[in-house]
Structures are given as structure tokens and as C-alpha cells.
Design a protein around this motif. Structure first.
Motif, short mmCIF file in Angstrom:
data_model
loop_
_atom_site.label_atom_id
_atom_site.label_comp_id
_atom_site.label_asym_id
_atom_site.label_seq_id
_atom_site.Cartn_x
_atom_site.Cartn_y
_atom_site.Cartn_z
N ASN A 22 0.83 -1.33 -0.15
CA ASN A 22 -0.12 0.02 -0.08
C ASN A 22 0.99 1.14 -0.05
N ALA A 23 2.11 0.99 -0.06
CA ALA A 23 2.94 2.24 -0.22
C ALA A 23 3.17 2.42 -1.75
N TYR A 24 2.52 1.61 -2.63
CA TYR A 24 2.63 1.85 -4.16
C TYR A 24 2.26 3.17 -4.37
N HIS A 25 3.40 3.71 -5.43
CA HIS A 25 3.31 5.06 -6.05
C HIS A 25 3.78 4.76 -7.42
N GLY A 26 3.29 4.11 -8.06
CA GLY A 26 4.04 3.87 -9.58
C GLY A 26 3.30 4.99 -10.38
N GLU A 27 4.03 4.92 -11.68
CA GLU A 27 3.84 5.96 -12.61
C GLU A 27 2.48 5.45 -13.25
N GLY A 28 1.47 6.65 -12.97
CA GLY A 28 0.25 6.12 -13.78
C GLY A 28 0.31 6.30 -15.61
N THR A 29 -0.95 5.95 -15.94
CA THR A 29 -0.98 6.12 -17.45
C THR A 29 -0.89 7.90 -18.21
N ASP A 30 -1.21 8.61 -16.94
CA ASP A 30 -1.14 9.93 -17.18
C ASP A 30 0.19 10.61 -16.87
N GLY A 31 1.09 9.72 -16.40
CA GLY A 31 2.32 10.26 -16.18
C GLY A 31 2.82 10.98 -14.89
N ARG A 32 1.56 10.85 -14.24
CA ARG A 32 1.44 11.11 -12.57
C ARG A 32 1.60 9.72 -11.76
N SER A 33 1.88 10.20 -10.66
CA SER A 33 2.04 8.86 -9.74
C SER A 33 0.67 8.53 -9.02
N TRP A 34 0.70 7.26 -9.05
CA TRP A 34 -0.90 6.55 -8.76
C TRP A 34 -0.70 5.93 -7.45
N SER A 35 -1.81 5.77 -6.50
CA SER A 35 -1.55 5.31 -5.38
C SER A 35 -2.39 3.94 -5.67
N LEU A 36 -2.20 2.94 -4.69
CA LEU A 36 -2.73 1.61 -5.00
C LEU A 36 -4.18 1.65 -5.11
N GLY A 37 -4.95 2.63 -4.21
CA GLY A 37 -6.41 2.51 -4.57
C GLY A 37 -6.81 3.08 -6.15
N ARG A 38 -6.19 3.97 -6.52
CA ARG A 38 -6.24 4.47 -8.01
C ARG A 38 -5.88 3.21 -8.88
N LEU A 39 -4.74 2.66 -8.73
CA LEU A 39 -4.49 1.44 -9.61
C LEU A 39 -5.65 0.42 -9.52
N MET A 40 -6.01 0.09 -8.36
CA MET A 40 -7.16 -0.83 -8.13
C MET A 40 -8.28 -0.54 -8.97
N ARG A 41 -8.82 0.70 -8.92
CA ARG A 41 -10.04 1.14 -9.76
C ARG A 41 -9.78 0.84 -11.26
N ARG A 42 -8.83 1.00 -11.80
CA ARG A 42 -8.43 0.69 -13.02
C ARG A 42 -8.19 -0.68 -13.29
N ILE A 43 -7.74 -1.54 -12.49
CA ILE A 43 -7.69 -2.93 -12.51
C ILE A 43 -9.05 -3.53 -12.62
N ALA A 44 -9.91 -2.86 -11.76
CA ALA A 44 -11.48 -3.50 -11.68
C ALA A 44 -12.04 -3.14 -13.09
N GLU A 45 -11.47 -2.52 -13.92
CA GLU A 45 -12.24 -2.37 -15.23
C GLU A 45 -11.67 -3.48 -16.24
N ILE A 46 -10.84 -4.07 -15.82
CA ILE A 46 -10.12 -5.20 -16.88
C ILE A 46 -11.35 -6.57 -16.77
N PRO A 47 -11.85 -6.57 -18.01
CA PRO A 47 -12.99 -7.64 -18.35
C PRO A 47 -12.47 -8.98 -17.65
N GLY A 48 -13.20 -9.54 -17.16
CA GLY A 48 -12.93 -11.14 -16.49
C GLY A 48 -12.43 -10.80 -15.15
N ILE A 49 -11.73 -9.90 -14.65
CA ILE A 49 -11.18 -9.81 -13.30
C ILE A 49 -12.42 -9.55 -12.10
#
Ligand code: 5AD
Ligand code: SF4
Length: 451
Positions: free
Chosen positions: A209-236
Motif C-alpha cells: 500500500n506504499a505503491y506509488h507507480g507511474e500512472g498512464t497519465d504520467g503522474r504517480s498513482w496510489s494503490l487505490g487508484r491502480l485498483m480502480r483501473r484494474i477493476a475495469e479489466i474484463p474478467g477480473i
């Protein structure tokens, strides 16, 4: 056909790394085998977290040296590789203690396995560098068949290393500084998994939960933000994450527990101890009450969440009164499950220098009392499921013929009698009985077939 046997110890990240090493070796023509006796390459993926885990490696290596000799007598060569955190921590010392080891490779350089194995043919090799390149840029994508063979659940490493420096812990030294993979890389990997049939992903990191990777917009994303995007992947259909630090549970992550249906109501949030004095000595950077308030907040967001934790008993200087505080915290939170360990001094950590070691017998007694309390809560939590209907993702064949086994959203193992369902189905199950390690139930409706 060359065969590789991979044995992983310790945490889930080692399981993930083991799979990625299998993918690398697959490109070199290796197929995996479950039996070391017929393997041309044997790889131990090791754990350094407690002394016992590290010690196990040398016992195992002794046996493998004998196996290597026996195979040699039959005209077969065996390459012996030590990977993982003991490799990182002990390096060449491993080959000094066990000369049969051909190659020592750390967690950040296993993408180099093909080249290292070629070198190891001539002389013994150690590679425990922390290289500037990102191993993930060099790892091959697993083949759909390999993904399928691993089942409908999968791990995805999103973060590695830790900057928290708890006084007892080797992780900041073996896994290095915190590093977050870029969002695009994680999405590509998860999309590939989903396309091959994976429905349940666990996002991994030593301090995830210290995740702070580079997002698709070039900004740093938190884990919560990453998860919201992963939840959009069909089948997950299901998302989990582990392991988290209390200090890094931010609003976005807690909000995800409120809002994201795919985020499962289960959280492993180690607290380690319930006494502020010990938490301070452990350099945990939070108090027991701060943890209690955090749990209240998480439960307000997701009232049915199942909580899990890690505990260490017998940290240097822990008094009876300190230990009672830990039991009090456990009583207040009532964890659905927990792991607990006797303190084990680790070379190079600040706590290993502390003098007030707790006697072994006291540690044993404390561990037993703590485990009995946690177990009672676990059983209560499981028994409270009887009569309820929950969705179960069927992950594998059950213990007996005609049974299938899976997990509830709360991470409980469930067995159902079934002929109509298949692995990969998500079914509503009525829980009929709670055993000591599994729930038992019956499927209520025709399953939603896996995509
Ligand atoms: N001794 C005992 N337990 C430890 N852990 C980490 N380091 C040690 C140690 N030196 C436990 C912590 C951590 C879990 C993965 O292992 O509880 O959360
Ligand atoms: Fe070790 Fe976890 Fe503390 Fe990091 S947060 S130092 S991994 S116990």
C-alpha cells in the motif's frame, strides 16, 4: 526435454518469482517437474525472514547434494540453484557452506538466468546485484497455457522492497528500497492473465500500500487508484492485495473498500504488537490506538471486512504487561485469522543488537496463549457463516472425489459436493457446516460460466 524443479519457501512474492523464473526457463526449453529426482535443474527459492526459514535451506541443500551425486553416478548432470532472499543476504557464503551449489541468484537478477546458467557450466556463479535495469522489462510474458495450468487465481507483483525499517525485519536489506512498477506494465500483465482465464488477482508487494507507480497519465498513482483501473479489466472478478502497513492505508484505498465491488472484503494488516512501548522499539511508526482507530475507519467503509494480522511475541524487552496489551488489542479487533511468530534475531537488523532477549520458554507460553485466542476468534468468524449464502470461486478439485474447493470473499476455504459445477465457476453457496479448516456448503444455482 530439460526439466526444472522449483521449490519456493516463504511469502507469496516468492511464489510469484518462482513462476516468473519458470517462464524464463520455459524460453530455454525447460518444462517444470514436481519431482526433484528427475530434474536437470533444481532451484530453491528461499526465505530469510526468520532463522528457521533460512536454516531449512541448508538442510534441503544437503539432501540435494546427495541427489546430485546419485544422478551423476547414473550419468546425469544436475544444476543446483539458490535464489530468493537467502541468496541475496548470504551470496557466496552459500557455496562455501554447500559447494554443490552451482549458482546463487538474487531476487532482482533472475531475468539473467539463461546467461548465468551458461556461465555456471564453467565455474560457480553468484549474482546478487541490485541492477539499474528493471527485471520486469526483461521477463517473458507467461504463455496462456502456463497461466491456465496455474489456475483461476494469480499473483501480480506491483511493488517491491520496503523503506519502513521495522527493527526486527530483514526485508529492507534483502529486497532493497521501495520500488513501484509502472501502471501500464501492471495492466498489460493483468490483462494477459484475465484473457487466459484468471478471475482473481492478488496484488503483491512487501509494502504494497506504499505503491506509488507511474500512472498512464504520467503522474504517480496510489494503490487505490491502480485498483480502480484494474477493476475495469474484463474478467477480473476479485481483487486482493498484500502486505500492507497501517501507516500507508490512505483515504483512496479505504474508499476503494467502500466502492469497488471487485475488491474483496479481506485485509491483511499486520500490527505486530499491542504495546506502544514495544511498537516504538520495533520502529513501527504507529501506536496501538492509532491501529484501533484505523480499523474503525476501515470497518465504517466496509462493515463486513475480514481482518488478518501478523504478530511477533518475545520482541526484546517485551514484559508480561506488554504482552497483555497485545492480547487486549486482539480482543478489541477480533481478527478472522492471524499469523504469529516467536521473535527471531536477524543478522544486520537493529533489534539483533538489543540485549534484553526474552527467554525461550516465556516466548513459547506467550505464543500459545496468543494463538489460542486468535484461533477462538477464527472459529467464531467461521461458525458465523453457517446458514449464510456467499459467492465462492471454485479454484480446484476438493479433498474427496466429487468435491470442489474454493474461497469465499473473506478468504475462507470452502468445500462443496458437486457434479454440476466446474473449476472457475463462481457459485452462490449456502454454508452448512464449519470444519476446523474449511467451510462446507451446497451450491444454490447454476453457475455463471467463466468467461
Ligand atoms: N522474527 C519473527 N518474526 C518476524 N517477522 C518479520 N521479521 C521477523 C523476525 N525477525 C514476521 C512479521 C512480519 C511477517 C512476515 O514475519 O510478523 O509481518
Ligand atoms: Fe519488514 Fe513489513 Fe516492517 Fe517493511 S513494513 S520492515 S517488510 S515488517
Amino acid at each position: 526435454m530439460k526439466k526444472v524443479h522449483i521449490k519456493s519457501y516463504g511469502c507469496q512474492m516468492n511464489v510469484y518469482d518462482g513462476q516468473r523464473m519458470a517462464d524464463v526457463l520455459g524460453q530455454e526449453g525447460y518444462v517444470e517437474t514436481a519431482t526433484p529426482e528427475d530434474a536437470d535443474l533444481i532451484l530453491l527459492n528461499t526465505c530469510h525472514i526468520r532463522e528457521r526459514a533460512a536454516h531449512k535451506v541448508y538442510t534441503e541443500l544437503g539432501k540435494l547434494r546427495d541427489l546430485k551425486r546419485e544422478r551423476k553416478a547414473q550419468g546425469q548432470e544436475t544444476t543446483l540453484v539458490v535464489a530468493g532472499c537467502v541468496a541475496q543476504a548470504e551470496g557466496a557464503e552459500i557455496q562455501r557452506r554447500q559447494p554443490a551449489v552451482d549458482l546463487v541468484v538474487g531476487p532482482q537478477t533472475y531475468h539473467r538466468l539463461p546467461a548465468l546458467l551458461a556461465q555456471a557450466k564453467a565455474a560457480r556463479v553468484v549474482d546478487t546485484e541490485l541492477p539499474p535495469e528493471d527485471k520486469f522489462d526483461h521477463l517473458p510474458a507467461p504463455k496462456p497455457a502456463a497461466i491456465l495450468a496455474r489456475g483461476v487465481t494469480a499473483f501480480v507483483t506491483v511493488q517491491e522492497g520496503c523503506d519502513k525499517f521495522c527493527a526486527f525485519c530483514v526485508v529492507p536489506y534483502t529486497r532493497g528500497a521501495e520500488f513501484s512498477r509502472p501502471v501500464a506494465q501492471i495492466l498489460a500483465e493483468t490483462e494477459r492473465l484475465a484473457a487466459a482465464g484468471v478471475q482473481d488477482v492478488t496484488l503483491l508487494g512487501q509494502n504494497v500500500n506504499a505503491y506509488h507507480g507511474e500512472g498512464t497519465d504520467g503522474r504517480s498513482w496510489s494503490l487505490g487508484r491502480l485498483m480502480r483501473r484494474i477493476a475495469e479489466i474484463p474478467g477480473i472478478a476479485r481483487i486482493r492485495y498484500t502486505t500492507s502497513h497501517p501507516r500507508d492505508m490512505d483515504e483512496e484505498l479505504i474508499g476503494a473498500h467502500r466502492e469497488l465491488p471487485q475488491l474483496m472484503p479481506f485485509l491483511h494488516l499486520p500490527v505486530q504488537a499491542g504495546s506502544d512501548r514495544i511498537l516504538e522499539a520495533m520502529n513501527r511508526k504507529h501506536t496501538a490506538d492509532a491501529y484501533r482507530r484505523l480499523i474503525d475507519k476501515i470497518r465504517a467503509a466496509r462493515p463486513d471486512i475480514a481482518l488478518s494480522s501478523d504478530f511477533i511475541v518475545g520482541f526484546p524487552g517485551e514484559s508480561d504487561a506488554d504482552f497483555e496489551e497485545t492480547l487486549r488489542l486482539i480482543g478489541d479487533v477480533r481478527f478472522a485469522s492471524a499469523y504469529s511468530f516467536k521473535y527471531s534475531p536477524r543478522p544486520g537488523t537493529p533489534a539483533a543488537e538489543l540485549t534484553q532477549q526474552v527467554p525461550a520458554q516465556v516466548m513459547d507460553e506467550r505464543l500459545q496463549r496468543l494463538q489460542a485466542l486468535v484461533e477462538a476468534h477464527r472459529q467464531d468468524f467461521n461458525r458465523a457463516m453457517v446458514g449464510r449464502r456467499v459467492e465462492v470461486l471454485l479454484e480446484r478439485a476438493g479433498r474427496h472425489p466429487g468435491q470442489l474447493a474454493g474461497k469465499t470473499p473473506y478468504m475462507q476455504a470452502v468445500q462443496i459436493e458437486s457434479t454440476a459445477q466446474r473449476i472457475g465457476d463462481r457459485v452462490m453457496v449456502e454454508i452448512e457446516r464449519a470444519g476446523s479448516n474449511s467451510l462446507f456448503g451446497r451450491a444454490l444455482e447454476r453457475p455463471e460460466l467463466a468467461a
